[in-house]
Design an enzyme around this catalytic site. Structure first.
Site, PDB file in Angstrom:
ATOM      1  N   CYS A   2       1.113  -1.059   0.057  1.00 45.57           N
ATOM      2  CA  CYS A   2       0.090  -0.004   0.001  1.00 45.57           C
ATOM      3  C   CYS A   2       0.955   1.218  -0.045  1.00 45.57           C
ATOM      4  O   CYS A   2       2.017   1.049   0.273  1.00 45.57           O
ATOM      5  CB  CYS A   2      -0.955   0.004   1.176  1.00 45.57           C
ATOM      6  SG  CYS A   2      -1.882  -1.320   1.393  1.00 45.57           S
ATOM      7  N   GLY A  28      -0.306   0.344  -4.971  1.00 42.87           N
ATOM      8  CA  GLY A  28      -1.559  -0.305  -4.923  1.00 42.87           C
ATOM      9  C   GLY A  28      -2.526   0.426  -5.664  1.00 42.87           C
ATOM     10  O   GLY A  28      -2.831   1.599  -5.616  1.00 42.87           O
ATOM     11  N   ASN A 103       0.404   0.550   5.772  1.00 37.48           N
ATOM     12  CA  ASN A 103       0.966  -0.264   4.966  1.00 37.48           C
ATOM     13  C   ASN A 103       1.921  -1.317   5.729  1.00 37.48           C
ATOM     14  O   ASN A 103       2.728  -1.070   6.533  1.00 37.48           O
ATOM     15  CB  ASN A 103       2.069   0.489   4.268  1.00 37.48           C
ATOM     16  CG  ASN A 103       3.028  -0.011   3.223  1.00 37.48           C
ATOM     17  OD1 ASN A 103       4.015   0.494   2.928  1.00 37.48           O
ATOM     18  ND2 ASN A 103       2.679  -1.221   2.886  1.00 37.48           N
ATOM     19  N   GLY A 104       1.666  -2.598   5.432  1.00 41.12           N
ATOM     20  CA  GLY A 104       2.425  -3.775   6.018  1.00 41.12           C
ATOM     21  C   GLY A 104       1.251  -4.931   6.188  1.00 41.12           C
ATOM     22  O   GLY A 104      -0.053  -4.631   5.774  1.00 41.12           O
ATOM     23  N   CYS A 237      12.557  -4.479   4.117  1.00 36.06           N
ATOM     24  CA  CYS A 237      12.285  -4.981   2.903  1.00 36.06           C
ATOM     25  C   CYS A 237      13.221  -4.941   1.828  1.00 36.06           C
ATOM     26  O   CYS A 237      13.329  -3.948   1.344  1.00 36.06           O
ATOM     27  CB  CYS A 237      10.748  -4.761   2.622  1.00 36.06           C
ATOM     28  SG  CYS A 237      10.240  -5.735   1.264  1.00 36.06           S
ATOM     29  N   TYR A 243      12.175  -4.095  -6.373  1.00 37.91           N
ATOM     30  CA  TYR A 243      11.165  -3.857  -7.223  1.00 37.91           C
ATOM     31  C   TYR A 243       9.994  -2.970  -6.836  1.00 37.91           C
ATOM     32  O   TYR A 243       9.486  -2.302  -7.705  1.00 37.91           O
ATOM     33  CB  TYR A 243      10.466  -5.389  -7.083  1.00 37.91           C
ATOM     34  CG  TYR A 243       9.071  -5.198  -7.955  1.00 37.91           C
ATOM     35  CD1 TYR A 243       8.805  -5.353  -9.197  1.00 37.91           C
ATOM     36  CD2 TYR A 243       7.864  -5.330  -7.042  1.00 37.91           C
ATOM     37  CE1 TYR A 243       7.665  -5.244  -9.958  1.00 37.91           C
ATOM     38  CE2 TYR A 243       6.604  -5.185  -7.770  1.00 37.91           C
ATOM     39  CZ  TYR A 243       6.522  -5.231  -8.887  1.00 37.91           C
ATOM     40  OH  TYR A 243       5.352  -5.240  -9.618  1.00 37.91           O
ATOM     41  N   CYS A 384       5.884 -13.630   1.210  1.00 33.18           N
ATOM     42  CA  CYS A 384       6.229 -12.649   2.018  1.00 33.18           C
ATOM     43  C   CYS A 384       4.895 -12.426   3.124  1.00 33.18           C
ATOM     44  O   CYS A 384       3.469 -12.533   2.668  1.00 33.18           O
ATOM     45  CB  CYS A 384       6.270 -11.151   1.141  1.00 33.18           C
ATOM     46  SG  CYS A 384       6.424 -10.056   2.330  1.00 33.18           S
ATOM     47  N   CYS A 435      15.375  -7.766   5.707  1.00 37.10           N
ATOM     48  CA  CYS A 435      14.454  -8.733   5.546  1.00 37.10           C
ATOM     49  C   CYS A 435      14.493  -9.478   3.952  1.00 37.10           C
ATOM     50  O   CYS A 435      14.238  -8.727   3.102  1.00 37.10           O
ATOM     51  CB  CYS A 435      13.002  -8.380   5.792  1.00 37.10           C
ATOM     52  SG  CYS A 435      12.023 -10.073   5.469  1.00 37.10           S
ATOM     53  N   CYS A 438      11.637 -13.962   1.651  1.00 35.76           N
ATOM     54  CA  CYS A 438      11.226 -14.601   0.421  1.00 35.76           C
ATOM     55  C   CYS A 438      12.175 -15.279  -0.492  1.00 35.76           C
ATOM     56  O   CYS A 438      11.922 -16.353  -1.158  1.00 35.76           O
ATOM     57  CB  CYS A 438      10.324 -13.486  -0.154  1.00 35.76           C
ATOM     58  SG  CYS A 438      11.283 -12.040  -1.026  1.00 35.76           S
TER      59      CYS A 438
HETATM   60  P1  AMP Z   1       6.334 -13.611 -13.529  1.00 37.69           P
HETATM   61  O1  AMP Z   1       7.209 -14.007 -14.942  1.00 37.69           O
HETATM   62  O2  AMP Z   1       5.041 -13.944 -13.708  1.00 37.69           O
HETATM   63  O3  AMP Z   1       7.246 -14.520 -12.485  1.00 37.69           O
HETATM   64  O4  AMP Z   1       6.384 -12.386 -13.097  1.00 37.69           O
HETATM   65  C1  AMP Z   1       7.582 -11.871 -12.961  1.00 37.69           C
HETATM   66  C2  AMP Z   1       7.296 -10.100 -13.089  1.00 37.69           C
HETATM   67  O5  AMP Z   1       6.522  -9.738 -11.848  1.00 37.69           O
HETATM   68  C3  AMP Z   1       8.519  -9.498 -12.860  1.00 37.69           C
HETATM   69  O6  AMP Z   1       8.772  -8.666 -14.118  1.00 37.69           O
HETATM   70  C4  AMP Z   1       8.466  -8.508 -11.678  1.00 37.69           C
HETATM   71  O7  AMP Z   1       8.843  -6.994 -11.953  1.00 37.69           O
HETATM   72  C5  AMP Z   1       6.929  -8.587 -11.335  1.00 37.69           C
HETATM   73  N1  AMP Z   1       6.780  -8.798  -9.896  1.00 37.69           N
HETATM   74  C6  AMP Z   1       7.451  -9.195  -8.931  1.00 37.69           C
HETATM   75  N2  AMP Z   1       6.891  -9.062  -7.772  1.00 37.69           N
HETATM   76  C7  AMP Z   1       5.628  -8.714  -7.853  1.00 37.69           C
HETATM   77  C8  AMP Z   1       4.695  -8.296  -7.122  1.00 37.69           C
HETATM   78  N3  AMP Z   1       4.682  -8.725  -5.662  1.00 37.69           N
HETATM   79  N4  AMP Z   1       3.447  -7.816  -7.745  1.00 37.69           N
HETATM   80  C9  AMP Z   1       3.425  -7.536  -8.877  1.00 37.69           C
HETATM   81  N5  AMP Z   1       4.451  -7.848  -9.674  1.00 37.69           N
HETATM   82  C10 AMP Z   1       5.515  -8.548  -9.381  1.00 37.69           C
END
Ligand code: AMP
Length: 465
Positions: A2, A28, A103-104, A237, A243, A384, A435, A438
């Site tokens: 969030c 979000g 958020n969390g 995190c 990302y 996570c 952390c 994951c």
């Molecule tokens: P996939 O190939 O389906 O494993 O998706 C990988 C992509 O999802 C990567 O490009 C990441 O940037 C993105 N990604 C990683 N974690 C998340 C997340 N928690 N929510 C949305 N996208 C994510």
């Protein structure tokens, strides 16, 4: 995950919160909301499902007068995707109107909720945040601050919070410091936000980032540090840097852009791709990583994939069918860059593998001779529990398949993940405790109680979305 924002002591605070939420939209996209408090202490709320832009217009903002406001953008990690779980949560308590943006994830919310329900508490939604609201409202503490502290002592897990009680605002982070929260100044007022990019957008100057366990009161343009929460080993995190956060933000005292470039450089050192003729990112989260990879390897950086910016993050969609279809809506390859070449594709992470598999097929159909996939983080092997929306272990390709099996599944010529140590070094482990549960399976808390049950629980009262 969030995005949260608080504005105090600035006229038309809701409008600023609205702008700030725009900058936090990436955190979000399921719902957005603002609670504003006027000079008499009256709180007014507007919340809805979907994007910030879909929920607010001049009319709804005009209905939120006051110089104090708290805002929230949500995607669910606990609680289902319904309006009843949209935040800020706002209720009337004996101390006045209370609004809370969280958020969390609270890992013991399920147990506490069961106990509260057994004692007659009524919940309108299924989010873990509502548990916190009950604990604050029921606390026997003498002052509001005692009540908040008392509630926080009972919960465990990840929380960065902006809370208003009457016209007074509080900002607090759990002692492990999983999620970021930053404070800025705007004229005579104060702004609190998940990321610095929100302060930039509204023209606030950054004052400080809250440290793990910080608890502050914000009133009359003053930030007062209250006694800190009991210390715990810091575990920021690392996925925020890999990302989640925007590259134009400073998170945990680090430029997200600089960390991502270093992740890319480290990846090029650890997992070179000497066959590569061009390197490109899966935009946008890995743009800076691809740049770092290119700088270190000397392989030319190109724009090989174009992203449609009007589509939300694919994971936000709840069903598998939708998620797969959306990949094509979101990305298109640039043939001229790819045709006949051996390409290095840099992405930040691999979760289920679905997006990447489709992308690889797209890149091959655009004429790539070879595809070498490089990932700026290690295999994700566990969910996570602290606010990032990762699926169950069974759905995580890194948990269920070997690297060679993943390579085969994705259909790439070679696959290289960054090592855990490489990632933590690039993220700056010398000065920050991270952390990395994951990736490593080392969870900094006990296992959550019935997180999964809580996550899929329906609200007691169904509210039309
Ligand atoms: P996939 O190939 O389906 O494993 O998706 C990988 C992509 O999802 C990567 O490009 C990441 O940037 C993105 N990604 C990683 N974690 C998340 C997340 N928690 N929510 C949305 N996208 C994510």
């Amino acid at each position: 995950m969030c995005g949260i924002i608080g504005v105090s002591g600035v006229p038309d605070a809701a409008r600023l919160a609205y702008l700030g939420l725009y900058a936090l939209q990436h955190r979000g996209q399921e719902s957005a909301g603002i609670v504003a408090i006027d000079a008499d202490g009256t709180a007014r709320s507007h919340r809805g499902m979907g994007l910030v832009s879909e929920n607010f217009d001049d009319g709804s903002l005009a209905g939120l007068p006051g110089d104090v406001a708290v805002g929230h953008t949500r995607y669910s990690t606990t609680g289902s995707t319904v309006l009843a779980n949209a935040q800020p949560c706002s209720v009337n308590t004996r101390c006045g109107p209370l609004a809370i943006a969280h958020n969390g994830n609270l890992i013991n919310a399920g147990t506490i909720k069961r106990d509260l329900v057994a004692r007659g508490a009524i919940f309108t939604g299924s989010s873990d945040t509502e548990v916190l609201v009950h604990l604050i409202a029921r606390s026997a503490g003498q002052t509001v601050e005692d009540q908040i502290r008392d509630a926080l002592e009972q919960v465990d897990g990840a929380y960065s919070l902006v809370i208003t009680v009457g016209r007074t605002m509080y900002a607090v982070i759990d002692s492990r410091g999983f999620r970021p929260l930053v404070i800025g100044r705007l004229g005579e007022g104060i702004v609190v936000a998940s990321e610095t990019c929100a302060l930039d957008l509204i023209g606030a100057s950054i004052t400080c980032e809250l440290r793990p366990g910080d608890f502050v009161r914000i009133e009359d343009g003053q930030v007062t540090h209250l006694p800190r929460l009991s210390p715990r080993p810091v575990s920021r995190c690392v996925f925020e840097l890999v990302y989640f956060a925007r590259p134009d933000s400073t998170v945990f005292g680090k430029s997200v852009d600089a960390v991502r470039r270093e992740l890319g450089r480290q990846l090029a050192r650890e997992k070179p791709a000497p066959e590569g003729e061009v390197v490109f990112s899966v935009p946008d989260s890995s743009n800076a990583m691809a740049l770092g990879f290119s700088e270190e390897s000397g392989i030319k950086l190109e724009y090989g994939l174009i992203r449609n910016h009007y589509v939300g993050r694919t994971f936000i969609n709840p069903t598998q069918a939708l998620r797969v279809a959306k990949v094509k809506i979101k990305f298109n390859p640039v043939r001229e860059v790819i045709q006949g070449k051996s390409v290095v594709v840099v992405d930040d992470s691999l979760v289920r593998g679905n997006t990447s598999k489709e992308l690889v097929q797209m890149i091959r159909s655009a004429g790539a001779r070879e595809v070498h996939l490089r990932l700026g983080s290690p295999p994700i092997t566990g969910p996570c529990h602290y606010g990032i929306d990762t699926p169950t272990r069974e759905e995580l390709i890194g948990a269920t398949h070997s690297i060679e099996e993943i390579r085969e599944f994705l259909g790439v010529d070679s696959l290289g993940y960054l090592s855990l140590d490489g990632m933590l070094t690039a993220a700056g482990k010398e000065d920050t405790g991270f952390c990395h549960a994951c990736f490593s399976g080392h969870y900094p808390t006990t296992t959550p109680d019935d997180l999964v049950k809580l996550r899929h629980a329906s609200p007691l009262i169904a509210t039309p979305a």
